[in-house]
Design a protein around this motif. Sequence first.
Motif, PDB file in Angstrom:
ATOM      1  N   VAL A  55     -59.069  26.474  82.243  1.00  0.00           N
ATOM      2  CA  VAL A  55     -59.977  27.588  81.943  1.00  0.00           C
ATOM      3  C   VAL A  55     -60.803  27.190  80.724  1.00  0.00           C
ATOM      4  O   VAL A  55     -60.243  26.778  79.699  1.00  0.00           O
ATOM      5  CB  VAL A  55     -59.213  28.899  81.678  1.00  0.00           C
ATOM      6  N   VAL A  56     -62.123  27.316  80.859  1.00  0.00           N
ATOM      7  CA  VAL A  56     -63.044  26.952  79.783  1.00  0.00           C
ATOM      8  C   VAL A  56     -63.927  28.141  79.424  1.00  0.00           C
ATOM      9  O   VAL A  56     -64.131  29.045  80.237  1.00  0.00           O
ATOM     10  CB  VAL A  56     -63.928  25.733  80.158  1.00  0.00           C
ATOM     11  N   ASP A  57     -64.465  28.101  78.194  1.00  0.00           N
ATOM     12  CA  ASP A  57     -65.403  29.141  77.774  1.00  0.00           C
ATOM     13  C   ASP A  57     -66.833  28.681  78.066  1.00  0.00           C
ATOM     14  O   ASP A  57     -67.040  27.630  78.690  1.00  0.00           O
ATOM     15  CB  ASP A  57     -65.194  29.516  76.307  1.00  0.00           C
ATOM     16  N   ALA A  58     -67.820  29.448  77.611  1.00  0.00           N
ATOM     17  CA  ALA A  58     -69.225  29.144  77.894  1.00  0.00           C
ATOM     18  C   ALA A  58     -69.662  27.816  77.292  1.00  0.00           C
ATOM     19  O   ALA A  58     -70.592  27.179  77.792  1.00  0.00           O
ATOM     20  CB  ALA A  58     -70.121  30.273  77.391  1.00  0.00           C
ATOM     21  N   ALA A  59     -68.984  27.365  76.223  1.00  0.00           N
ATOM     22  CA  ALA A  59     -69.299  26.084  75.588  1.00  0.00           C
ATOM     23  C   ALA A  59     -68.507  24.930  76.200  1.00  0.00           C
ATOM     24  O   ALA A  59     -68.502  23.830  75.648  1.00  0.00           O
ATOM     25  CB  ALA A  59     -69.044  26.172  74.083  1.00  0.00           C
ATOM     26  N   GLN A  60     -67.828  25.184  77.328  1.00  0.00           N
ATOM     27  CA  GLN A  60     -66.997  24.187  78.014  1.00  0.00           C
ATOM     28  C   GLN A  60     -65.802  23.729  77.185  1.00  0.00           C
ATOM     29  O   GLN A  60     -65.277  22.633  77.377  1.00  0.00           O
ATOM     30  CB  GLN A  60     -67.835  22.970  78.452  1.00  0.00           C
ATOM     31  N   ARG A  61     -65.346  24.565  76.265  1.00  0.00           N
ATOM     32  CA  ARG A  61     -64.151  24.283  75.481  1.00  0.00           C
ATOM     33  C   ARG A  61     -62.940  24.724  76.285  1.00  0.00           C
ATOM     34  O   ARG A  61     -62.911  25.835  76.810  1.00  0.00           O
ATOM     35  CB  ARG A  61     -64.206  25.030  74.148  1.00  0.00           C
ATOM     36  N   ILE A  62     -61.923  23.869  76.373  1.00  0.00           N
ATOM     37  CA  ILE A  62     -60.718  24.193  77.131  1.00  0.00           C
ATOM     38  C   ILE A  62     -59.906  25.234  76.367  1.00  0.00           C
ATOM     39  O   ILE A  62     -59.541  25.022  75.208  1.00  0.00           O
ATOM     40  CB  ILE A  62     -59.867  22.939  77.406  1.00  0.00           C
ATOM     41  N   LEU A  63     -59.659  26.368  77.042  1.00  0.00           N
ATOM     42  CA  LEU A  63     -58.857  27.447  76.455  1.00  0.00           C
ATOM     43  C   LEU A  63     -57.400  27.319  76.844  1.00  0.00           C
ATOM     44  O   LEU A  63     -56.506  27.492  76.015  1.00  0.00           O
ATOM     45  CB  LEU A  63     -59.379  28.809  76.901  1.00  0.00           C
ATOM     46  N   ILE A  64     -57.154  27.062  78.140  1.00  0.00           N
ATOM     47  CA  ILE A  64     -55.785  26.895  78.648  1.00  0.00           C
ATOM     48  C   ILE A  64     -55.784  25.854  79.768  1.00  0.00           C
ATOM     49  O   ILE A  64     -56.814  25.587  80.394  1.00  0.00           O
ATOM     50  CB  ILE A  64     -55.167  28.209  79.183  1.00  0.00           C
ATOM     51  N   ARG A  65     -54.608  25.312  79.999  1.00  0.00           N
ATOM     52  CA  ARG A  65     -54.318  24.490  81.182  1.00  0.00           C
ATOM     53  C   ARG A  65     -53.074  25.103  81.817  1.00  0.00           C
ATOM     54  O   ARG A  65     -52.169  25.540  81.110  1.00  0.00           O
ATOM     55  CB  ARG A  65     -54.026  23.040  80.826  1.00  0.00           C
ATOM     56  N   SER A  66     -53.053  25.114  83.151  1.00  0.00           N
ATOM     57  CA  SER A  66     -51.873  25.672  83.820  1.00  0.00           C
ATOM     58  C   SER A  66     -51.523  24.872  85.062  1.00  0.00           C
ATOM     59  O   SER A  66     -52.371  24.175  85.627  1.00  0.00           O
ATOM     60  CB  SER A  66     -52.114  27.134  84.206  1.00  0.00           C
ATOM     61  N   THR A  67     -50.274  24.991  85.440  1.00  0.00           N
ATOM     62  CA  THR A  67     -49.807  24.502  86.731  1.00  0.00           C
ATOM     63  C   THR A  67     -49.081  25.658  87.394  1.00  0.00           C
ATOM     64  O   THR A  67     -48.452  26.476  86.716  1.00  0.00           O
ATOM     65  CB  THR A  67     -48.846  23.302  86.591  1.00  0.00           C
ATOM     66  N   ALA A  68     -49.211  25.746  88.704  1.00  0.00           N
ATOM     67  CA  ALA A  68     -48.558  26.829  89.439  1.00  0.00           C
ATOM     68  C   ALA A  68     -48.055  26.309  90.772  1.00  0.00           C
ATOM     69  O   ALA A  68     -48.666  25.431  91.380  1.00  0.00           O
ATOM     70  CB  ALA A  68     -49.528  27.988  89.662  1.00  0.00           C
ATOM     71  N   THR A  69     -46.933  26.867  91.209  1.00  0.00           N
ATOM     72  CA  THR A  69     -46.366  26.536  92.511  1.00  0.00           C
ATOM     73  C   THR A  69     -46.310  27.820  93.337  1.00  0.00           C
ATOM     74  O   THR A  69     -46.011  28.889  92.811  1.00  0.00           O
ATOM     75  CB  THR A  69     -44.961  25.922  92.356  1.00  0.00           C
ATOM     76  N   PHE A  70     -46.595  27.671  94.620  1.00  0.00           N
ATOM     77  CA  PHE A  70     -46.644  28.797  95.552  1.00  0.00           C
ATOM     78  C   PHE A  70     -45.773  28.489  96.757  1.00  0.00           C
ATOM     79  O   PHE A  70     -45.684  27.332  97.187  1.00  0.00           O
ATOM     80  CB  PHE A  70     -48.072  29.033  96.027  1.00  0.00           C
ATOM     81  N   MET A  71     -45.145  29.514  97.301  1.00  0.00           N
ATOM     82  CA  MET A  71     -44.354  29.378  98.511  1.00  0.00           C
ATOM     83  C   MET A  71     -45.122  30.001  99.673  1.00  0.00           C
ATOM     84  O   MET A  71     -45.695  31.083  99.538  1.00  0.00           O
ATOM     85  CB  MET A  71     -43.002  30.083  98.378  1.00  0.00           C
ATOM     86  N   LEU A  72     -45.120  29.307 100.797  1.00  0.00           N
ATOM     87  CA  LEU A  72     -45.701  29.854 102.025  1.00  0.00           C
ATOM     88  C   LEU A  72     -44.702  30.801 102.676  1.00  0.00           C
ATOM     89  O   LEU A  72     -43.532  30.451 102.847  1.00  0.00           O
ATOM     90  CB  LEU A  72     -46.040  28.739 103.020  1.00  0.00           C
ATOM     91  N   ILE A  73     -45.174  31.985 103.001  1.00  0.00           N
ATOM     92  CA  ILE A  73     -44.358  32.999 103.654  1.00  0.00           C
ATOM     93  C   ILE A  73     -44.993  33.332 105.009  1.00  0.00           C
ATOM     94  O   ILE A  73     -46.202  33.519 105.079  1.00  0.00           O
ATOM     95  CB  ILE A  73     -44.284  34.292 102.805  1.00  0.00           C
ATOM     96  N   LYS A  74     -44.175  33.414 106.044  1.00  0.00           N
ATOM     97  CA  LYS A  74     -44.689  33.817 107.353  1.00  0.00           C
ATOM     98  C   LYS A  74     -45.117  35.290 107.290  1.00  0.00           C
ATOM     99  O   LYS A  74     -44.378  36.127 106.773  1.00  0.00           O
ATOM    100  CB  LYS A  74     -43.645  33.619 108.426  1.00  0.00           C
ATOM    101  N   ALA A  75     -46.298  35.592 107.818  1.00  0.00           N
ATOM    102  CA  ALA A  75     -46.839  36.957 107.750  1.00  0.00           C
ATOM    103  C   ALA A  75     -45.995  37.962 108.532  1.00  0.00           C
ATOM    104  O   ALA A  75     -45.969  39.131 108.209  1.00  0.00           O
ATOM    105  CB  ALA A  75     -48.281  36.977 108.241  1.00  0.00           C
ATOM    106  N   ASP A  76     -45.272  37.502 109.532  1.00  0.00           N
ATOM    107  CA  ASP A  76     -44.463  38.421 110.352  1.00  0.00           C
ATOM    108  C   ASP A  76     -43.055  38.618 109.783  1.00  0.00           C
ATOM    109  O   ASP A  76     -42.200  39.167 110.440  1.00  0.00           O
ATOM    110  CB  ASP A  76     -44.389  37.945 111.799  1.00  0.00           C
ATOM    111  N   GLY A  77     -42.829  38.200 108.560  1.00  0.00           N
ATOM    112  CA  GLY A  77     -41.532  38.443 107.945  1.00  0.00           C
ATOM    113  C   GLY A  77     -40.763  37.188 107.722  1.00  0.00           C
ATOM    114  O   GLY A  77     -39.802  37.093 107.110  1.00  0.00           O
TER     115      GLY A  77
END
Length: 134
Positions: free
Chosen positions: A112-134
């Motif tokens: 995530v950067v601001d208008a001056a392209q300065r880095i505010l944060i860095r993140s990593t995220a993991t997601f699990m796939l879930i079947k829509a029918d349960g």
Amino acid sequence: MFTTEQLRLSPVHERLQLTVVHSEPGVAVLSMPLTDDIKGVQDGTVHGGMLATFADAACASCLWGTYDFGREFTVTTDIHVRYYRQPKGGPLLAEAKMVHKGRRLLSAECVVVDAAQRILIRSTATFMLIKADG
């Protein structure tokens, strides 16, 4: 292509006024204005939870098109955020890319950067796939 209308199906994303700047499978760039809704306690600051939410939304958005959304959806299983500085101006941009796709788990990184392209944060995220029918 993932759209602002799809992103704003979440009331939180609507309230934060998030918009999709660019989207392709595995990559997303989102924008968020600096508004009173995301302010921290001190003048000129942004609440850290709002920055984390912004990064989480960007990471989830970059996964769009890499799985069958009609049959599956993702849920965040973990997110790690490193905070570096407060913004000097907006809007803020979150640039996310997918870094892993397995059968059940997908991972993404975001800056995530601001208008001056300065880095505010860095993140990593993991997601699990879930079947829509349960």
